[in-house]
Write a protein that holds these residues in place. Structure first.
Motif, PDB file in Angstrom:
ATOM      1  N   LYS A 167       0.831  -1.210   0.000  1.00  0.00           N
ATOM      2  CA  LYS A 167       0.000   0.000   0.000  1.00  0.00           C
ATOM      3  C   LYS A 167       0.862   1.255   0.000  1.00  0.00           C
ATOM      4  O   LYS A 167       0.406   2.329  -0.396  1.00  0.00           O
ATOM      5  N   ASP A 168       2.101   1.105   0.455  1.00  0.00           N
ATOM      6  CA  ASP A 168       3.017   2.250   0.495  1.00  0.00           C
ATOM      7  C   ASP A 168       4.032   2.115  -0.644  1.00  0.00           C
ATOM      8  O   ASP A 168       4.813   1.157  -0.679  1.00  0.00           O
ATOM      9  N   LEU A 169       4.038   3.075  -1.564  1.00  0.00           N
ATOM     10  CA  LEU A 169       4.907   2.994  -2.744  1.00  0.00           C
ATOM     11  C   LEU A 169       6.386   3.085  -2.375  1.00  0.00           C
ATOM     12  O   LEU A 169       7.228   2.437  -3.017  1.00  0.00           O
ATOM     13  N   ASP A 170       6.720   3.863  -1.368  1.00  0.00           N
ATOM     14  CA  ASP A 170       8.120   3.978  -0.970  1.00  0.00           C
ATOM     15  C   ASP A 170       8.630   2.659  -0.400  1.00  0.00           C
ATOM     16  O   ASP A 170       9.752   2.228  -0.692  1.00  0.00           O
ATOM     17  N   GLU A 171       7.805   1.999   0.425  1.00  0.00           N
ATOM     18  CA  GLU A 171       8.185   0.691   0.963  1.00  0.00           C
ATOM     19  C   GLU A 171       8.363  -0.313  -0.169  1.00  0.00           C
ATOM     20  O   GLU A 171       9.334  -1.076  -0.203  1.00  0.00           O
ATOM     21  N   TRP A 172       7.427  -0.312  -1.108  1.00  0.00           N
ATOM     22  CA  TRP A 172       7.484  -1.202  -2.273  1.00  0.00           C
ATOM     23  C   TRP A 172       8.794  -0.988  -3.029  1.00  0.00           C
ATOM     24  O   TRP A 172       9.496  -1.938  -3.393  1.00  0.00           O
ATOM     25  N   HIS A 173       9.133   0.276  -3.240  1.00  0.00           N
ATOM     26  CA  HIS A 173      10.348   0.606  -3.991  1.00  0.00           C
ATOM     27  C   HIS A 173      11.603   0.150  -3.244  1.00  0.00           C
ATOM     28  O   HIS A 173      12.535  -0.412  -3.846  1.00  0.00           O
ATOM     29  N   VAL A 213      11.867  -2.328  -1.095  1.00  0.00           N
ATOM     30  CA  VAL A 213      11.949  -3.792  -1.176  1.00  0.00           C
ATOM     31  C   VAL A 213      12.432  -4.206  -2.558  1.00  0.00           C
ATOM     32  O   VAL A 213      13.288  -5.091  -2.703  1.00  0.00           O
ATOM     33  N   ALA A 214      11.925  -3.568  -3.592  1.00  0.00           N
ATOM     34  CA  ALA A 214      12.321  -3.895  -4.963  1.00  0.00           C
ATOM     35  C   ALA A 214      13.811  -3.665  -5.185  1.00  0.00           C
ATOM     36  O   ALA A 214      14.467  -4.404  -5.938  1.00  0.00           O
ATOM     37  N   LEU A 215      14.364  -2.652  -4.528  1.00  0.00           N
ATOM     38  CA  LEU A 215      15.789  -2.336  -4.663  1.00  0.00           C
ATOM     39  C   LEU A 215      16.664  -3.137  -3.698  1.00  0.00           C
ATOM     40  O   LEU A 215      17.894  -3.028  -3.737  1.00  0.00           O
ATOM     41  N   GLY A 216      16.031  -3.939  -2.845  1.00  0.00           N
ATOM     42  CA  GLY A 216      16.788  -4.722  -1.885  1.00  0.00           C
ATOM     43  C   GLY A 216      17.236  -3.944  -0.673  1.00  0.00           C
ATOM     44  O   GLY A 216      18.057  -4.413   0.122  1.00  0.00           O
ATOM     45  N   LYS A 217      16.686  -2.755  -0.481  1.00  0.00           N
ATOM     46  CA  LYS A 217      17.039  -1.928   0.671  1.00  0.00           C
ATOM     47  C   LYS A 217      16.225  -2.288   1.913  1.00  0.00           C
ATOM     48  O   LYS A 217      16.559  -1.857   3.010  1.00  0.00           O
ATOM     49  N   GLY A 240      11.552  -8.152   2.217  1.00  0.00           N
ATOM     50  CA  GLY A 240      10.208  -8.352   1.686  1.00  0.00           C
ATOM     51  C   GLY A 240      10.258  -9.105   0.376  1.00  0.00           C
ATOM     52  O   GLY A 240      11.336  -9.525  -0.083  1.00  0.00           O
ATOM     53  N   TYR A 241       9.115  -9.288  -0.227  1.00  0.00           N
ATOM     54  CA  TYR A 241       8.991 -10.055  -1.465  1.00  0.00           C
ATOM     55  C   TYR A 241       8.222  -9.239  -2.486  1.00  0.00           C
ATOM     56  O   TYR A 241       7.292  -8.505  -2.148  1.00  0.00           O
ATOM     57  N   ILE A 242       8.612  -9.368  -3.740  1.00  0.00           N
ATOM     58  CA  ILE A 242       7.989  -8.631  -4.831  1.00  0.00           C
ATOM     59  C   ILE A 242       7.311  -9.574  -5.822  1.00  0.00           C
ATOM     60  O   ILE A 242       6.148  -9.418  -6.177  1.00  0.00           O
ATOM     61  N   TYR A 243       8.090 -10.614  -6.229  1.00  0.00           N
ATOM     62  CA  TYR A 243       7.640 -11.503  -7.300  1.00  0.00           C
ATOM     63  C   TYR A 243       8.339 -12.846  -7.093  1.00  0.00           C
ATOM     64  O   TYR A 243       9.548 -12.891  -6.862  1.00  0.00           O
TER      65      TYR A 243
END
Length: 393
Positions: free
Chosen positions: A39-45, A47-51, A54-57
């Motif tokens: 729900k939070d785009l910054d958190e999503w980003h 996690v996607a960058l490995g910072k 979490g899980y993305i895909y």
């Protein structure tokens, strides 16, 4: 959690599972979700960058797969681990991630058939320089390594001839030329041998075999240096050789009994090798636990157990192999190994089916050879079964 002060049996059970799972579950859930929402785009980003964790895909990472990776990481005392759809997925992704056009790999003539195929056909077609040495000629291996190389790829004990190479000795030679040392530890398992402690940089397992232990799931794992594992992981996530969560769950579950199974298989394999060694219908027995084995001294130095695989050759050649194998009652005639039930077959239909008879001959694999993977059955029953089958020849 640091498992360095725990024994392998404890690590096999608790590795990757020290925290409760969602809803207080003590067993890892099989997470089949392909994607994970935020729900939070910054958190999503992040996690996607490995910072952030979490899980993305699930092609990249998955909660169930993570348990398997943490378990093998703990058992091999590695910095990092990543899993693959199959053992050959682990081997091929590792080699292609580390070797590009113009680079050089030094390896053995006795590697598993699929690995041999990569060395003989696939890697040379990508202009990778491949040098295969006589497996037990450490001087030749050291001389070739000293010429300069990027990867030294070892397998010990080898499939299917159970040859043994000195990991520590060859790792020292490899590191003098800044080469990465990769060891296939499938036959030995982490219970019997830990290549990272002997100087290797990366360790590979076909998790389909002893780690799973029940012939009901396929997978591969790679562990070792965090930097190198990350490099291979980045290749794997784009290449797409990802393991399915259900397979990861089954392998991780199987690993909980790894030490118990391996201790039984070690003991049984030695007794069977000793029985076959004295049989009049058998010309050769290959098992590193026999004091007559050429690699016994090295195996005793670097292994805590000699494994559940042996191979033997019949005096009557392949004609005897064809007569003998169907007479076995307590063995599956099949192409895998490392299961709770015993499995046997000749290299021409198992480990080296991808190669021609001429290529197998070149690699020193006789057509009279039988690879025998010892299960957890009563060893006296297995010996009686072998004896009755041999008596028909």
């Amino acid at each position: 959690m640091d498992f360095s002060n725990y024994q392998k049996g404890t690590t096999s059970v608790w590795g990757g599972e020290t925290e409760l799972f969602p809803d207080g579950a003590i067993t890892p859930p099989i997470v089949n979700s392909v994607t994970y929402g935020y729900k939070d785009l910054d958190e999503w980003h992040n996690v996607a960058l490995g910072k952030a964790e979490g899980y993305i895909y699930s092609r990249n990472t998955n909660p169930t797969v993570h348990v398997l990776e943490e378990k093998i990481k703990a058992l091999e005392n590695a910095e990092a681990a990543t899993a693959f759809a199959t053992g050959m997925g682990a081997i091929s992704n590792t080699l292609f991630a580390l070797l590009t056009s113009g680079k050089r790999v030094v390896s053995l003539k006795d590697t598993y058939g699929g690995t041999s195929k990569l060395f003989l056909d696939f890697l040379p077609s990508y202009q990778v320089n491949v040098t295969l040495c006589d497996t037990t000629d450490h001087e030749q291996l050291e001389a070739e390594i000293a010429k300069g190389c990027d990867v030294v790829y070892l397998e010990t004990p080898t499939n299917p001839t159970l040859k043994v190479v000195d990991i520590e000795r060859l790792a020292k030679a490899a590191h003098q030329v800044n080469a990465v040392v990769v060891v296939d530890n499938t036959f030995a398992t982490p219970v019997n041998q830990n290549p990272l402690k002997l100087g290797a940089d990366l360790v590979i397992h076909s998790a389909t075999k002893f780690l799973c232990g029940h012939s009901d799931a396929m997978g591969g794992v790679l562990c070792g240096s965090a930097e190198l594992v990350k490099k291979v992981f980045q290749f794997r996530e784009i290449n797409g050789a990802s393991i399915h969560p259900e397979s990861a769950y089954l392998i991780a579950r199987g690993m909980k009994t790894l030490e118990l199974r391996i201790e039984r298989q070690n003991a049984s394999a030695l007794k069977i090798a000793q029985f076959l060694k004295g049989h009049e219908k058998v010309s050769d027995v290959f098992y590193p636990g026999l004091e007559t084995h050429p690699g016994y001294a090295i195996a005793k130095k670097q292994m805590s157990g000699f494994g559940g695989i042996l191979s033997f050759a019949l005096k009557g050649g392949y004609d005897d192999v064809r007569k003998f194998l169907p007479q076995l009652k307590l063995v599956h005639l099949a192409a895998s190994l490392g299961s709770v039930s015993s499995i046997a077959g000749p290299p021409r239909t198992t480990s080296h089916v991808e190669l021609t008879e001429e290529q197998r001959k070149h690699l020193g694999i006789p057509e009279s050879l039988i690879r025998y993977s010892v299960g957890i059955e009563n060893v006296e029953d297995l010996i009686k079964d072998l004896d009755q089958a041999l008596s028909t020849l």
